[in-house]
Design a protein around this motif. Structure first.
Motif, PDB file in Angstrom:
ATOM      1  N   ASP A 152       0.829  -1.205   0.000  1.00 53.54           N
ATOM      2  CA  ASP A 152       0.000   0.000   0.000  1.00 53.54           C
ATOM      3  C   ASP A 152       0.862   1.254   0.000  1.00 53.54           C
ATOM      4  OD1 ASP A 152      -1.238  -2.295   0.904  1.00 53.54           O
ATOM      5  OD2 ASP A 152      -2.367  -1.340   2.483  1.00 53.54           O
ATOM      6  N   THR A 153       1.838   1.270   0.895  1.00 47.51           N
ATOM      7  CA  THR A 153       2.669   2.466   1.045  1.00 47.51           C
ATOM      8  C   THR A 153       3.600   2.655  -0.147  1.00 47.51           C
ATOM      9  OG1 THR A 153       4.300   1.217   2.360  1.00 47.51           O
ATOM     10  CG2 THR A 153       2.592   2.415   3.565  1.00 47.51           C
ATOM     11  N   LYS A 154       4.077   1.557  -0.729  1.00 43.64           N
ATOM     12  CA  LYS A 154       4.988   1.679  -1.857  1.00 43.64           C
ATOM     13  C   LYS A 154       4.261   2.116  -3.133  1.00 43.64           C
ATOM     14  CE  LYS A 154       8.821   0.831   0.284  1.00 43.64           C
ATOM     15  NZ  LYS A 154       9.828   1.905   0.461  1.00 43.64           N
ATOM     16  N   PHE A 155       2.999   1.737  -3.281  1.00 43.37           N
ATOM     17  CA  PHE A 155       2.186   2.300  -4.362  1.00 43.37           C
ATOM     18  C   PHE A 155       2.005   3.799  -4.138  1.00 43.37           C
ATOM     19  CE2 PHE A 155       1.124  -1.760  -6.156  1.00 43.37           C
ATOM     20  CZ  PHE A 155       0.539  -1.504  -7.394  1.00 43.37           C
ATOM     21  N   ALA A 156       1.794   4.189  -2.880  1.00 49.50           N
ATOM     22  CA  ALA A 156       1.615   5.604  -2.564  1.00 49.50           C
ATOM     23  C   ALA A 156       2.868   6.411  -2.885  1.00 49.50           C
ATOM     24  CB  ALA A 156       1.239   5.773  -1.089  1.00 49.50           C
ATOM     25  N   VAL A 157       4.033   5.852  -2.604  1.00 44.63           N
ATOM     26  CA  VAL A 157       5.289   6.534  -2.929  1.00 44.63           C
ATOM     27  C   VAL A 157       5.403   6.750  -4.435  1.00 44.63           C
ATOM     28  CG1 VAL A 157       7.808   6.252  -2.977  1.00 44.63           C
ATOM     29  CG2 VAL A 157       6.534   5.795  -0.874  1.00 44.63           C
ATOM     30  N   ARG A 158       4.989   5.770  -5.196  1.00 47.51           N
ATOM     31  CA  ARG A 158       5.003   5.893  -6.659  1.00 47.51           C
ATOM     32  C   ARG A 158       4.111   7.051  -7.122  1.00 47.51           C
ATOM     33  NH1 ARG A 158       1.949   1.420 -10.236  1.00 47.51           N
ATOM     34  NH2 ARG A 158       2.259   2.273 -12.323  1.00 47.51           N
ATOM     35  N   GLY A 159       2.900   7.124  -6.570  1.00 46.17           N
ATOM     36  CA  GLY A 159       1.995   8.206  -6.949  1.00 46.17           C
ATOM     37  C   GLY A 159       2.469   9.560  -6.466  1.00 46.17           C
ATOM     38  N   MET A 160       2.994   9.609  -5.248  1.00 47.36           N
ATOM     39  CA  MET A 160       3.518  10.855  -4.690  1.00 47.36           C
ATOM     40  C   MET A 160       4.661  11.385  -5.549  1.00 47.36           C
ATOM     41  SD  MET A 160       5.312  11.410  -0.943  1.00 47.36           S
ATOM     42  CE  MET A 160       4.300  10.107  -0.253  1.00 47.36           C
ATOM     43  N   THR A 161       5.492  10.476  -6.034  1.00 48.71           N
ATOM     44  CA  THR A 161       6.612  10.860  -6.892  1.00 48.71           C
ATOM     45  C   THR A 161       6.124  11.595  -8.134  1.00 48.71           C
ATOM     46  OG1 THR A 161       7.992   9.021  -6.125  1.00 48.71           O
ATOM     47  CG2 THR A 161       8.502   9.943  -8.297  1.00 48.71           C
ATOM     48  N   LYS A 162       5.090  11.062  -8.768  1.00 47.04           N
ATOM     49  CA  LYS A 162       4.563  11.682  -9.980  1.00 47.04           C
ATOM     50  C   LYS A 162       3.952  13.049  -9.694  1.00 47.04           C
ATOM     51  CE  LYS A 162       3.766   7.369 -12.466  1.00 47.04           C
ATOM     52  NZ  LYS A 162       4.798   7.656 -13.495  1.00 47.04           N
ATOM     53  N   ALA A 163       3.181  13.145  -8.610  1.00 52.61           N
ATOM     54  CA  ALA A 163       2.549  14.417  -8.263  1.00 52.61           C
ATOM     55  C   ALA A 163       3.595  15.480  -7.946  1.00 52.61           C
ATOM     56  CB  ALA A 163       1.606  14.228  -7.081  1.00 52.61           C
ATOM     57  N   ALA A 164       4.595  15.107  -7.150  1.00 57.35           N
ATOM     58  CA  ALA A 164       5.647  16.060  -6.788  1.00 57.35           C
ATOM     59  C   ALA A 164       6.476  16.457  -8.008  1.00 57.35           C
ATOM     60  CB  ALA A 164       6.546  15.469  -5.709  1.00 57.35           C
ATOM     61  N   ALA A 165       6.727  15.494  -8.897  1.00 55.19           N
ATOM     62  CA  ALA A 165       7.518  15.786 -10.094  1.00 55.19           C
ATOM     63  C   ALA A 165       6.836  16.835 -10.963  1.00 55.19           C
ATOM     64  CB  ALA A 165       7.739  14.508 -10.893  1.00 55.19           C
ATOM     65  N   LEU A 166       5.530  16.724 -11.122  1.00 56.19           N
ATOM     66  CA  LEU A 166       4.802  17.697 -11.935  1.00 56.19           C
ATOM     67  C   LEU A 166       4.835  19.084 -11.311  1.00 56.19           C
ATOM     68  CD1 LEU A 166       1.704  15.576 -13.000  1.00 56.19           C
ATOM     69  CD2 LEU A 166       3.634  16.262 -14.430  1.00 56.19           C
ATOM     70  N   GLU A 167       4.700  19.134  -9.989  1.00 54.11           N
ATOM     71  CA  GLU A 167       4.692  20.435  -9.318  1.00 54.11           C
ATOM     72  C   GLU A 167       6.064  21.101  -9.326  1.00 54.11           C
ATOM     73  OE1 GLU A 167       3.778  22.306  -4.889  1.00 54.11           O
ATOM     74  OE2 GLU A 167       2.716  20.510  -5.537  1.00 54.11           O
ATOM     75  N   LEU A 168       7.119  20.306  -9.165  1.00 53.14           N
ATOM     76  CA  LEU A 168       8.453  20.873  -8.988  1.00 53.14           C
ATOM     77  C   LEU A 168       9.244  21.023 -10.284  1.00 53.14           C
ATOM     78  CD1 LEU A 168       9.489  18.969  -5.724  1.00 53.14           C
ATOM     79  CD2 LEU A 168       8.592  21.295  -5.926  1.00 53.14           C
ATOM     80  N   ALA A 169       8.783  20.402 -11.362  1.00 51.87           N
ATOM     81  CA  ALA A 169       9.526  20.454 -12.625  1.00 51.87           C
ATOM     82  C   ALA A 169       9.809  21.870 -13.121  1.00 51.87           C
ATOM     83  CB  ALA A 169       8.792  19.654 -13.701  1.00 51.87           C
ATOM     84  N   PRO A 170       8.837  22.795 -13.063  1.00 51.10           N
ATOM     85  CA  PRO A 170       9.133  24.144 -13.562  1.00 51.10           C
ATOM     86  C   PRO A 170      10.276  24.834 -12.820  1.00 51.10           C
ATOM     87  CG  PRO A 170       6.770  23.817 -13.372  1.00 51.10           C
ATOM     88  CD  PRO A 170       7.414  22.655 -12.701  1.00 51.10           C
TER      89      PRO A 170
END
Length: 244
Positions: A152-170
């Motif tokens: 459960d938590t490792k799936f969450a880390v995967r999703g968190m990574t994508k969300a954070a990547a989109l926000e921080l990329a600029p």
């Protein structure tokens, strides 16, 4: 010339296992490294062996105030933070029916909350300097099913990574996840797991369990400029398990 010359990294859960392997490789590639763990003796011993390029900080990754203290000490000692490797993680060798609510909350706090707090804490200085690389260690079980709680938590880390990547990329900050399969670490050497791990190794296409250093080389790639156009992505190092 090292791939991380002039860079400063924080690596959690680095007193032993994969985290320690990451730290050793980063130092050999020119980085200054802050290793954190709740295991104070082992962490300090590793820092001493690795020399002046390494600082050990005792750290509960589920504590926001501890994260701020780690950041403050990193900047006070080395002046900045360029890389975060969210490596700390736990699991329990228990079936669904045997996992208590307390067990579940403990897994969540270290694996998921700890990763979130790490990303949140380093985001501000990384955004301010206009660059940074965050590497979140998920798992093969962040892609396919496994033990309840850990998966459960490792799936969450995967999703968190994508969300954070989109926000921080600029802002020039990259965030990626690494998904190891079965790695030779203390986590898989818990009482009751040895026989199961040996049997599972027979099903791996490469027919063996990985060494921590094999994961570290991928983490190094993501931490360095070699991966400058990679963000929000999953990098799998599982001996071919997920290809079956």
């Amino acid at each position: 010339m090292g791939k991380l010359d002039g860079k400063v990294a924080i690596i959690t859960g680095a007193a032993q296992g994969m985290g320690a392997a990451h730290a050793r490789l980063f130092v050999s590639e020119g980085a200054k490294v802050v290793i954190t763990d709740i295991k104070e003796d082992e962490g300090q011993q590793l820092a001493t062996r690795l020399g002046d390029s390494v600082l050990f900080v005792k750290h509960d990754v589920a504590s926001e105030s501890d994260w701020q203290r780690v950041l403050d000490q990193t900047i006070a000692t080395f002046g900045k933070v360029d890389i975060l490797v969210n490596n700390a993680g736990i699991t329990f060798a228990k079936r669904l029916q045997d996992i208590s609510a307390d067990d579940y909350v403990k897994i969540f706090k270290i694996n998921q909350l700890g990763t979130f707090l790490g990303v949140k804490t380093v985001a501000k200085p990384m955004v301010a300097q206009g660059f940074g690389s965050i590497v979140n260690i998920s798992s093969l079980n962040g892609l396919v099913g496994g033990a309840v709680g850990y998966t459960d938590t490792k799936f969450a880390v995967r999703g968190m990574t994508k969300a954070a990547a989109l926000e921080l990329a600029p802002a020039g900050v990259r965030v990626n996840s690494v998904h190891p399969g079965v790695i030779e670490t203390p986590m898989i050497s818990q009482p009751g797991t040895e026989a199961a791990v040996k049997e599972f190794a027979k099903t791996i296409p490469l027919r063996r369990i990985a060494k921590p250093e094999e994961v570290s080389k991928l983490v190094l790639y993501l931490a360095s400029a070699d991966s400058s156009y990679s963000t929000g992505a999953e990098f799998v190092v599982d001996g071919g398990i997920s290809a079956q």
